[in-house]
Design an enzyme around this catalytic site. Structure first.
Site, mmCIF file in Angstrom:
data_model
loop_
_atom_site.group_PDB
_atom_site.id
_atom_site.type_symbol
_atom_site.label_atom_id
_atom_site.label_comp_id
_atom_site.label_asym_id
_atom_site.label_seq_id
_atom_site.Cartn_x
_atom_site.Cartn_y
_atom_site.Cartn_z
ATOM 1 C CE LYS A 128 101.652 -4.210 -21.791
ATOM 2 N NZ LYS A 128 100.306 -3.866 -22.298
ATOM 3 C CG ASP A 147 100.027 -9.031 -22.486
ATOM 4 O OD1 ASP A 147 100.004 -10.142 -21.896
ATOM 5 O OD2 ASP A 147 99.952 -8.932 -23.734
#
Length: 220
Positions: A128, A147
């Site tokens: 991420k 996310d």
């Protein structure tokens, strides 16, 4: 196994959603404040389990005292902890920031690396964070940032049945054109914050509801 027909339907829906999201959020961009790749890296590490708004309140003082990788690498750990305390999990975040910057200095000549496999070597950096840094600092799309908003909305919109972020990312990479991978994430995050909230999605205001499987099936 997902049938060929279902995959085709998912891809068509994903492309239509992408068009609508671009129309809804034409100016969407990373909401973290930064001036350099290392500052973006640090801000993204701090954003874990924390709002971007809170991170943006913390980083001006942090970056005024420690603006680059060498200064962060040599920073006093207790001082770092105090500066980032309000972002939560501050001890672990401060330790990772200091260690990551030490590695950037010793292994990468003081510059945040531009390759996924190198970024993933840095303490506190998973896919991420690496995707955010590559896309926004360097304009390189090698994956889709997943996310909590992207995970929730991608599931609700019928684009994945996975729960693991890496598997969700793989599904989305198959459905979306590579140049739009980060565009998708940013705009979906905007939509998740404004409309498709976790506990009380505002379906009556949603411009995606007519092609949202969960809304159509009465699950929202």
């Amino acid at each position: 196994m997902i049938s060929t027909r279902k995959k085709s339907s998912q891809k068509q829906r994903a492309l239509e959603l992408l068009v609508r999201l671009k129309r809804l959020y034409p100016d969407a961009t990373c909401s973290l404040n930064y001036a350099t790749p290392v500052q973006l890296l640090v801000a993204t590490i701090l954003s874990a389990q924390c709002t971007d708004e809170r991170v943006n309140q913390v980083t001006p003082l942090l970056f005024s005292q420690f603006p680059d990788a060498p200064s962060l690498a040599n920073a006093d750990l207790t001082e770092l902890e105090n500066l980032v305390r309000s972002t939560g999990f501050y001890r672990n975040k401060a330790k990772n920031i200091k260690s990551a910057c030490q590695m950037i200095v010793t292994e990468f000549g003081g510059e945040v690396p531009k390759r996924m496999e190198q970024l993933l070597q840095l303490p506190g950096v998973a896919r991420k964070t690496a995707n955010v840094v590559l896309a926004h600092a360097y304009g390189i799309n090698v994956g889709v940032t997943v996310d909590t908003h992207v995970k929730r909305l991608s599931q609700r919109l019928g684009l994945t049945e996975q729960t693991d972020p890496i598997r969700i990312e793989r599904d989305l990479m198959l459905l979306l054109p590579q140049p739009d991978w980060e565009n998708w994430s940013i705009r979906l995050i905007y939509h998740g914050r404004a409309i498709c909230k976790a506990r009380s999605p505002m379906c009556e205001l949603c411009k995606l509801s007519d092609i949202c499987p969960q809304k159509i099936e009465g699950k929202l």
